[in-house]
Write a protein that holds these residues in place. Structure first.
Motif, PDB file in Angstrom:
ATOM      1  N   ARG A  20     -38.714 -59.987 -11.170  1.00  0.00           N
ATOM      2  CA  ARG A  20     -39.716 -58.917 -11.097  1.00  0.00           C
ATOM      3  C   ARG A  20     -39.062 -57.571 -10.834  1.00  0.00           C
ATOM      4  O   ARG A  20     -39.382 -56.576 -11.500  1.00  0.00           O
ATOM      5  N   VAL A  21     -38.156 -57.504  -9.864  1.00  0.00           N
ATOM      6  CA  VAL A  21     -37.548 -56.205  -9.568  1.00  0.00           C
ATOM      7  C   VAL A  21     -36.651 -55.757 -10.718  1.00  0.00           C
ATOM      8  O   VAL A  21     -36.540 -54.557 -11.000  1.00  0.00           O
ATOM      9  N   ARG A  22     -36.006 -56.713 -11.399  1.00  0.00           N
ATOM     10  CA  ARG A  22     -35.204 -56.349 -12.571  1.00  0.00           C
ATOM     11  C   ARG A  22     -36.071 -55.680 -13.632  1.00  0.00           C
ATOM     12  O   ARG A  22     -35.696 -54.648 -14.199  1.00  0.00           O
ATOM     13  N   ASP A  23     -37.232 -56.264 -13.900  1.00  0.00           N
ATOM     14  CA  ASP A  23     -38.085 -55.791 -14.983  1.00  0.00           C
ATOM     15  C   ASP A  23     -38.967 -54.607 -14.579  1.00  0.00           C
ATOM     16  O   ASP A  23     -39.166 -53.686 -15.372  1.00  0.00           O
ATOM     17  N   GLU A  24     -39.487 -54.635 -13.355  1.00  0.00           N
ATOM     18  CA  GLU A  24     -40.467 -53.640 -12.944  1.00  0.00           C
ATOM     19  C   GLU A  24     -39.861 -52.433 -12.241  1.00  0.00           C
ATOM     20  O   GLU A  24     -40.490 -51.371 -12.178  1.00  0.00           O
ATOM     21  N   GLU A  25     -38.656 -52.577 -11.695  1.00  0.00           N
ATOM     22  CA  GLU A  25     -38.033 -51.476 -10.951  1.00  0.00           C
ATOM     23  C   GLU A  25     -36.853 -50.858 -11.690  1.00  0.00           C
ATOM     24  O   GLU A  25     -36.083 -50.096 -11.101  1.00  0.00           O
ATOM     25  N   ALA A  26     -36.714 -51.166 -12.973  1.00  0.00           N
ATOM     26  CA  ALA A  26     -35.558 -50.675 -13.732  1.00  0.00           C
ATOM     27  C   ALA A  26     -35.460 -49.152 -13.717  1.00  0.00           C
ATOM     28  O   ALA A  26     -34.372 -48.583 -13.526  1.00  0.00           O
ATOM     29  N   ASP A  27     -36.574 -48.468 -13.900  1.00  0.00           N
ATOM     30  CA  ASP A  27     -36.557 -47.004 -13.920  1.00  0.00           C
ATOM     31  C   ASP A  27     -36.196 -46.446 -12.540  1.00  0.00           C
ATOM     32  O   ASP A  27     -35.445 -45.467 -12.435  1.00  0.00           O
ATOM     33  N   ALA A  28     -36.733 -47.062 -11.494  1.00  0.00           N
ATOM     34  CA  ALA A  28     -36.440 -46.599 -10.134  1.00  0.00           C
ATOM     35  C   ALA A  28     -34.980 -46.853  -9.781  1.00  0.00           C
ATOM     36  O   ALA A  28     -34.330 -46.021  -9.132  1.00  0.00           O
ATOM     37  N   VAL A  29     -34.443 -47.984 -10.186  1.00  0.00           N
ATOM     38  CA  VAL A  29     -33.033 -48.283  -9.944  1.00  0.00           C
ATOM     39  C   VAL A  29     -32.152 -47.263 -10.662  1.00  0.00           C
ATOM     40  O   VAL A  29     -31.172 -46.753 -10.102  1.00  0.00           O
ATOM     41  N   GLU A  30     -32.505 -46.950 -11.895  1.00  0.00           N
ATOM     42  CA  GLU A  30     -31.748 -45.950 -12.651  1.00  0.00           C
ATOM     43  C   GLU A  30     -31.805 -44.590 -11.953  1.00  0.00           C
ATOM     44  O   GLU A  30     -30.782 -43.889 -11.843  1.00  0.00           O
ATOM     45  N   ALA A  31     -32.987 -44.224 -11.479  1.00  0.00           N
ATOM     46  CA  ALA A  31     -33.144 -42.931 -10.802  1.00  0.00           C
ATOM     47  C   ALA A  31     -32.353 -42.892  -9.504  1.00  0.00           C
ATOM     48  O   ALA A  31     -31.712 -41.882  -9.180  1.00  0.00           O
ATOM     49  N   ALA A  32     -32.377 -43.988  -8.758  1.00  0.00           N
ATOM     50  CA  ALA A  32     -31.653 -44.033  -7.485  1.00  0.00           C
ATOM     51  C   ALA A  32     -30.146 -43.992  -7.720  1.00  0.00           C
ATOM     52  O   ALA A  32     -29.411 -43.277  -7.015  1.00  0.00           O
ATOM     53  N   GLY A  33     -29.663 -44.738  -8.700  1.00  0.00           N
ATOM     54  CA  GLY A  33     -28.236 -44.718  -9.002  1.00  0.00           C
ATOM     55  C   GLY A  33     -27.778 -43.359  -9.478  1.00  0.00           C
ATOM     56  O   GLY A  33     -26.693 -42.885  -9.107  1.00  0.00           O
ATOM     57  N   THR A  34     -28.593 -42.715 -10.283  1.00  0.00           N
ATOM     58  CA  THR A  34     -28.276 -41.371 -10.764  1.00  0.00           C
ATOM     59  C   THR A  34     -28.241 -40.383  -9.607  1.00  0.00           C
ATOM     60  O   THR A  34     -27.367 -39.503  -9.543  1.00  0.00           O
ATOM     61  N   LEU A  35     -29.184 -40.519  -8.670  1.00  0.00           N
ATOM     62  CA  LEU A  35     -29.208 -39.637  -7.499  1.00  0.00           C
ATOM     63  C   LEU A  35     -27.921 -39.775  -6.691  1.00  0.00           C
ATOM     64  O   LEU A  35     -27.336 -38.773  -6.259  1.00  0.00           O
ATOM     65  N   LEU A  36     -27.461 -41.007  -6.485  1.00  0.00           N
ATOM     66  CA  LEU A  36     -26.222 -41.211  -5.733  1.00  0.00           C
ATOM     67  C   LEU A  36     -25.028 -40.630  -6.483  1.00  0.00           C
ATOM     68  O   LEU A  36     -24.162 -39.995  -5.876  1.00  0.00           O
ATOM     69  N   ALA A  37     -24.995 -40.834  -7.796  1.00  0.00           N
ATOM     70  CA  ALA A  37     -23.894 -40.266  -8.585  1.00  0.00           C
ATOM     71  C   ALA A  37     -23.915 -38.744  -8.527  1.00  0.00           C
ATOM     72  O   ALA A  37     -22.866 -38.099  -8.373  1.00  0.00           O
ATOM     73  N   ASP A  38     -25.093 -38.149  -8.639  1.00  0.00           N
ATOM     74  CA  ASP A  38     -25.224 -36.694  -8.529  1.00  0.00           C
ATOM     75  C   ASP A  38     -24.684 -36.205  -7.194  1.00  0.00           C
ATOM     76  O   ASP A  38     -24.005 -35.161  -7.118  1.00  0.00           O
ATOM     77  N   THR A  39     -24.999 -36.946  -6.133  1.00  0.00           N
ATOM     78  CA  THR A  39     -24.563 -36.565  -4.784  1.00  0.00           C
ATOM     79  C   THR A  39     -23.050 -36.597  -4.670  1.00  0.00           C
ATOM     80  O   THR A  39     -22.427 -35.678  -4.113  1.00  0.00           O
ATOM     81  N   VAL A  40     -22.442 -37.652  -5.202  1.00  0.00           N
ATOM     82  CA  VAL A  40     -20.980 -37.778  -5.148  1.00  0.00           C
ATOM     83  C   VAL A  40     -20.320 -36.638  -5.911  1.00  0.00           C
ATOM     84  O   VAL A  40     -19.386 -35.989  -5.417  1.00  0.00           O
ATOM     85  N   VAL A  41     -20.796 -36.360  -7.112  1.00  0.00           N
ATOM     86  CA  VAL A  41     -20.205 -35.304  -7.951  1.00  0.00           C
ATOM     87  C   VAL A  41     -20.327 -33.945  -7.270  1.00  0.00           C
ATOM     88  O   VAL A  41     -19.415 -33.103  -7.357  1.00  0.00           O
ATOM     89  N   ALA A  42     -21.432 -33.736  -6.553  1.00  0.00           N
ATOM     90  CA  ALA A  42     -21.666 -32.445  -5.901  1.00  0.00           C
ATOM     91  C   ALA A  42     -20.947 -32.320  -4.555  1.00  0.00           C
ATOM     92  O   ALA A  42     -21.066 -31.288  -3.890  1.00  0.00           O
ATOM     93  N   GLY A  43     -20.208 -33.350  -4.170  1.00  0.00           N
ATOM     94  CA  GLY A  43     -19.462 -33.291  -2.920  1.00  0.00           C
ATOM     95  C   GLY A  43     -20.222 -33.786  -1.711  1.00  0.00           C
ATOM     96  O   GLY A  43     -19.753 -33.632  -0.575  1.00  0.00           O
ATOM     97  N   GLY A  44     -21.396 -34.390  -1.919  1.00  0.00           N
ATOM     98  CA  GLY A  44     -22.182 -34.897  -0.807  1.00  0.00           C
ATOM     99  C   GLY A  44     -21.693 -36.241  -0.313  1.00  0.00           C
ATOM    100  O   GLY A  44     -20.831 -36.885  -0.917  1.00  0.00           O
ATOM    101  N   ARG A  45     -22.264 -36.661   0.805  1.00  0.00           N
ATOM    102  CA  ARG A  45     -21.912 -37.942   1.406  1.00  0.00           C
ATOM    103  C   ARG A  45     -23.084 -38.908   1.293  1.00  0.00           C
ATOM    104  O   ARG A  45     -24.240 -38.485   1.170  1.00  0.00           O
ATOM    105  N   LEU A  46     -22.801 -40.196   1.355  1.00  0.00           N
ATOM    106  CA  LEU A  46     -23.816 -41.233   1.189  1.00  0.00           C
ATOM    107  C   LEU A  46     -23.984 -42.017   2.491  1.00  0.00           C
ATOM    108  O   LEU A  46     -22.997 -42.405   3.121  1.00  0.00           O
ATOM    109  N   PHE A  47     -25.241 -42.264   2.855  1.00  0.00           N
ATOM    110  CA  PHE A  47     -25.538 -43.004   4.085  1.00  0.00           C
ATOM    111  C   PHE A  47     -26.606 -44.053   3.807  1.00  0.00           C
ATOM    112  O   PHE A  47     -27.447 -43.898   2.911  1.00  0.00           O
TER     113      PHE A  47
END
Length: 251
Positions: A20-47
């Motif tokens: 279910r989470v694979r099929d129904e949360e795919a867009d949210a997972v993509e958005a969350a992963g992109t947000l983390l990548a954006d943060t890393v590229v911009a010099g931010g830290r992850l918690f």
């Protein structure tokens, strides 16, 4: 009730939730992963933060072989894990107004960082206040929660809101209220929780997405390797040194 053995029934339930989470949360997972990548590229830290058993998923992505070295644990004394004595104190602290503010005021979090908050119910004061105040600081918030609680329970925060109401991205774990997948006529309460299985899988899917996103932009993902493979310690030493100003679990 099925005639199948409880072990098989539980594993089937967990697999069903993962589908279910694979099929129904795919867009949210993509958005969350992109947000983390954006943060890393911009010099931010992850918690990452979670209270009680939700902390297991947070700990699973920190200093992890195959994981991003930049993911740090935001620890709240007495609520990360069940090692506090008595264990019930951790549950009580989740409901204390003002605790999240004190933690954030004394943490390294700053504008431009990203914070993953894991709370199955999303209803207690601590995760709600953590998300609300982190966003006020300019921190991006990813919430991992079960949206079922928002429709079947009441918030314990003074605002009447849930974790989901204060996030840039929300991942729904699909876990039913009560977090128990099995019942038996001979057992007086439902049993066999699956939230840890599903939540850790969701977060690893997010980090996999972030890793691929970084590589796609020409940025070498700051990954850790197992210390049990040849060259692993040397590899990790290089990564930890390169990103030492964004890693807080070694200071």
């Amino acid at each position: 009730m099925s005639d199948r053995k409880p072990a098989g029934r539980f594993l089937d339930a967990a697999i069903g939730l993962l589908h279910r989470v694979r099929d129904e949360e795919a867009d949210a997972v993509e958005a969350a992963g992109t947000l983390l990548a954006d943060t890393v590229v911009a010099g931010g830290r992850l918690f990452a933060f979670g209270a009680g058993h939700s902390s297991l998923a947070a700990q699973d992505v920190v200093y992890r072989a195959g994981g991003l070295a930049l993911m740090n644990l935001l620890a709240v004394p007495g609520v990360v894990g069940v090692d506090v004595m008595p264990a019930t104190l951790g549950s009580a602290l989740e409901r204390v107004d003002g605790l999240a503010s004190a933690v954030l005021d004394n943490s390294p979090l700053r504008a431009g960082d990203a914070l993953v908050i894991i709370s199955l119910s999303g209803r207690n004061a601590l995760p709600v206040e953590m998300a609300l105040n982190a966003r006020a600081l300019g921190v991006k918030v990813i919430g991992v929660t079960s949206l079922a609680y928002a429709t079947q329970t009441e918030s314990r925060h003074t605002s009447g809101t849930f974790l989901k109401d204060h996030c840039d991205v929300v991942l729904d774990s699909k876990i039913a209220v009560g977090d128990a997948e099995l019942t038996l006529d001979t057992v007086p309460a439902p049993f066999a929780p699956a939230s840890t299985v599903v939540t850790t899988a969701l977060l690893q899917a997010v980090l996999a997405t972030a890793t691929a996103a970084l590589a796609g932009r020409g940025v070498e993902p700051p990954l850790l390797r197992s210390g049990n493979v040849d060259g692993g310690h040397d590899w990790n030493g290089r990564v930890l040194e390169q990103y030492r100003d964004r890693i807080f679990y070694r200071h």
